[in-house]
Structure formats: C-alpha cells, structure tokens
Write a protein that holds these residues in place. Structure first.
Motif, PDB file in Angstrom:
ATOM      1  N   ASP A 187       0.821  -1.208   0.000  1.00  0.00           N
ATOM      2  CA  ASP A 187       0.000   0.000   0.000  1.00  0.00           C
ATOM      3  C   ASP A 187       0.858   1.263   0.000  1.00  0.00           C
ATOM      4  O   ASP A 187       0.577   2.216  -0.733  1.00  0.00           O
ATOM      5  CB  ASP A 187      -0.924  -0.008   1.216  1.00  0.00           C
ATOM      6  CG  ASP A 187      -1.587   1.344   1.418  1.00  0.00           C
ATOM      7  OD1 ASP A 187      -2.343   1.768   0.531  1.00  0.00           O
ATOM      8  OD2 ASP A 187      -1.324   1.989   2.457  1.00  0.00           O
ATOM      9  N   ASP A 347      -7.764   2.137  -1.171  1.00  0.00           N
ATOM     10  CA  ASP A 347      -6.319   1.890  -1.143  1.00  0.00           C
ATOM     11  C   ASP A 347      -6.031   0.472  -0.663  1.00  0.00           C
ATOM     12  O   ASP A 347      -5.181  -0.230  -1.217  1.00  0.00           O
ATOM     13  CB  ASP A 347      -5.627   2.873  -0.192  1.00  0.00           C
ATOM     14  CG  ASP A 347      -5.703   4.316  -0.648  1.00  0.00           C
ATOM     15  OD1 ASP A 347      -5.650   4.558  -1.864  1.00  0.00           O
ATOM     16  OD2 ASP A 347      -5.819   5.197   0.221  1.00  0.00           O
ATOM     17  N   ALA A 348      -6.733   0.054   0.391  1.00  0.00           N
ATOM     18  CA  ALA A 348      -6.515  -1.278   0.954  1.00  0.00           C
ATOM     19  C   ALA A 348      -6.883  -2.368  -0.038  1.00  0.00           C
ATOM     20  O   ALA A 348      -6.181  -3.383  -0.163  1.00  0.00           O
ATOM     21  CB  ALA A 348      -7.326  -1.433   2.242  1.00  0.00           C
ATOM     22  N   ALA A 351      -4.101  -2.564  -2.706  1.00  0.00           N
ATOM     23  CA  ALA A 351      -2.910  -3.249  -2.190  1.00  0.00           C
ATOM     24  C   ALA A 351      -3.162  -4.746  -2.082  1.00  0.00           C
ATOM     25  O   ALA A 351      -2.287  -5.561  -2.384  1.00  0.00           O
ATOM     26  CB  ALA A 351      -2.520  -2.671  -0.834  1.00  0.00           C
TER      27      ALA A 351
END
Length: 394
Positions: A187, A347-348, A351
C-alpha cells in the motif's frame, strides 16, 4: 468514544489499550469472540471489554456505539463488514480487508452502495512519521518523477515461527503471507507511485522452516525462540513441520500503469530484520528503513544528502514506529469530526489485489496482467457504467 468489537484478538486487544491512552473516554461496550485472545491485554490495563455477545447481529442490536471494530480472522472480514455497513454503522477493519479477488469485487460493490467513506482500515504504516516524511519530500519535488523502487519486509525467526503456528499459516484463512503481512508495504509504495499495478511476476516458497532445519536435528533442544510469540485460534506447536501452506520467502516484480517498476522481497527468517525501501526518481533518491529508523534523501545532480532523518519509537507502547498512536488519533478525529484519513478502503483493496496477484503469479509461474481485474473492480466500485482505469491521487 464508544466502540463494539467483532474479533477481540491480540491486535484489537492492543489497539484497545492505544485508543484508551489517546482518548480517556474510550469505551468498549461489547464484543463477539468465542475465544478472545486480546482479553489479557485489556485486563492488564484495566479496560473493560463490555458485554459478550454470541453474534454480530446481537451485538449491534444490543448496544449503542460510535464505531464497529473488526479484528476477526481475515476470511470472515467481508461478512462482518457487510453486517456493519447494512446496519448503517461506521466500520473499522484490520488489514487485510478481504482475502480474494472475488471478495474485492463484492466489497467494492458494498462501498458503491453504502459509501466509500463508511469503512476505515488499519493499514497503520500510512500513519507513520517516516512515511509521512517520504511523501512530503516527494511533494516538495526532491525526487522528481518516480522511476523505480526497491523494497522489502523481513521478519525475525521468532516472528516467522509464529506464522508457521498460527491460523495465518493457512491460505484459506489468511489469503497468503504477502496479503496478510506485506499488504502494509505494498500500500505504501502504491501510494508513492500514484498509479495501479498492471503486470506482476513472483517467485518463492518454503526453504527455512522445513524439517531438516529444525534445531533438534542438530542437537539443539532450546526452542524458546520459536515459541516466544503466542498463537491464538487454530494454534499449533509445530514450526519446522507445520501443516500450513504458507511461504517463508518470496520476491516479486511489478510494473505499474504509468511505467514505474518495483521489486519487493520478503523473508521470515532474518535474524537482523529490516523493512527498507529505495525510491529512485528523476531528480533524487529516498532511502529508508522503518526498523532501523532512518530516511536519507540525495539530490541526483549534486549527490548531496539533502535530508538525513532518524526516528525512534515515541514510547514503549508503539508496535509500528509511532504509527499506532497516530492512527488512533486520526480514527478518533474521523469519528468525531469526519477528518480526512491518510488511507482509504479503496487503497486497501488495491494493495490486496496486488498481493493476491503476486501469489497467482508465483503459483502459476506466469506474469499476471491486471487490466481486466481493474475494469471489473471499477465497474463494481463506481457502477457498471464506469469501467475506466483510475490513476491514484493518494
């Protein structure tokens, strides 16, 4: 601030202590967990876990609170997140957020339905002083355009042995080591690059935690180092003969949509551990290490070291280089005022998709092209009419 917990494991037990240090009004009103491994930490610091409930639904119906915190095993996250969102709650979940590409699509659809800002995620390294300084140097133009990244996360043998003994040794529960442990790091560098990963290749396996390397095989009987860190649910005493499918080393190569490349290396048997990066840009280079506590920035034209930062944990409380305390402050601020967070559920998910692609590439000995994955992800996240690839702004 009042919270309810689903999955009171070691991590949320620790975070309960951190949140209480930051906010004296912090209160846990109830929890769901048949075997709460984090209870000992709460007891040690005089923090009540509230009332025990049999199911998430009973907890939500039985208590009033500001935030639902999820620390259950990874494969349960999606159902618990869905339950919270459908109940109209603000939800905080530990990483990794889900454990498969299909679950990533499902959660993206939930975010489209209930709002992208209703779900917070514990990708704690985004809150660390070192990473914030890295992004500040980047924003000041000291690196220029990012060209390539070399990065790693390595852990000591006692920590690697924990993964061999804990429920995280099974991919069906954890989603794989790269997802479970290294999603933090992936991330961070996704954020530095500012684009999504497109092509992924990876190699790895298990060569350290195997029977022939067991200490007793060489006449050593002291196994304390390999049992120093306690395991929880599905725990085992087996380290070098673990029945899990987890790797103990892996390397990966990534090309992003904007042409930036990255190499990433992880190993679970590194006596002098480090967690470092080298971000090389058109105007400069940033090199740092979260474990060893430094960040240097050099100018490409003069070779001058223009930044030389060192970092120490602010207190014995911190497990992540000062980031846990800052995360607690930021999450509390979000609940109270809606303050912007440095990391999002999107974002998580991005990633996580990269980590899962690394394992797909490793297992299939192939280069994975994520183009179709991002198209479907965007269709779920923004509605079927929007399937365009997105360049990240964070």
């Amino acid at each position: 601030m009042k919270v309810a917990i689903i999955g009171l494991g070691f991590r949320l037990g620790y975070l309960g202590r951190v949140f209480k240090e930051i906010d004296p009004t912090f209160e846990i009103v109830g929890y769901v967990d048949p075997a709460p491994a984090g209870m000992a930490t709460l007891d040690e610091h005089g923090i009540s876990p509230g009332k025990a409930y049999e199911t998430p639904e009973a907890l939500i119906a039985g208590e009033a609170f500001d935030l639902l915190m999820i620390g259950s095993p990874n494969h349960l996250h999606l159902d618990h997140i869905r339950t919270g969102l459908e109940a109209g709650l603000t939800v905080f979940t530990e990483k990794p957020i889900v454990t498969s590409i299909e679950e990533s699509y499902a959660l993206a659809s939930l975010l489209n339905t209930y709002g992208h800002d209703r779900l917070l995620v514990g990708l704690v390294l985004r809150y660390s002083p070192l990473y914030r300084d890295l992004r500040k140097a980047q924003e000041e133009g000291r690196l220029g355009n990012v060209v390539s990244i070399e990065a790693s996360e390595h852990i000591q043998p006692y920590h690697g042995a924990f993964f061999m003994r804990d429920w995280r040794r099974y991919g069906r529960y954890a989603g794989g080591f790269m997802l479970e442990k290294c999603c933090h790091d992936l991330d961070l560098y996704n954020g530095v690059v500012g684009a999504r990963p497109r092509f992924v290749a990876s190699f790895g396996g298990r060569k350290s935690f195997v029977p022939e390397n067991a200490p007793e095989a060489s006449g050593v009987n002291d196994l304390n180092v390999y049992h120093r860190k306690p395991s929880g649910w599905q725990g085992s005493d087996k380290v070098f003969d673990s029945d899990g499918d987890i790797i103990d080393f892996q390397t990966a190569i990534v090309e992003y949509e904007n042409g930036v490349s990255m190499t990433f290396h992880t190993n679970l048997n590194v006596p002098d551990e480090f967690r470092r990066f080298c971000v090389i840009g058109s105007k400069g280079m940033a090199e740092g290490d979260f474990v060893r506590g430094f960040m240097d920035v050099h100018d490409a034209r003069t070779n001058e070291k223009v930044i030389a930062n060192t970092y120490k944990a602010p207190s014995a409380l911190s497990q992540h280089y000062g980031a846990d305390e800052q995360m607690a402050e930021d999450v509390i601020a979000f609940v109270q005022t809606g303050a912007k967070q440095p990391v999002s559920a999107i974002d998580a998910l991005e990633a996580g998709i990269l980590a899962l692609a690394m394992d797909e590439a490793r297992l299939g000995r192939k280069v994975v092209d994520l183009k179709s994955v991002w198209e479907k992800f965007d269709a779920c996240l923004h509605g079927a009419s929007d399937t365009s690839s997105r360049v990240r702004s964070a």
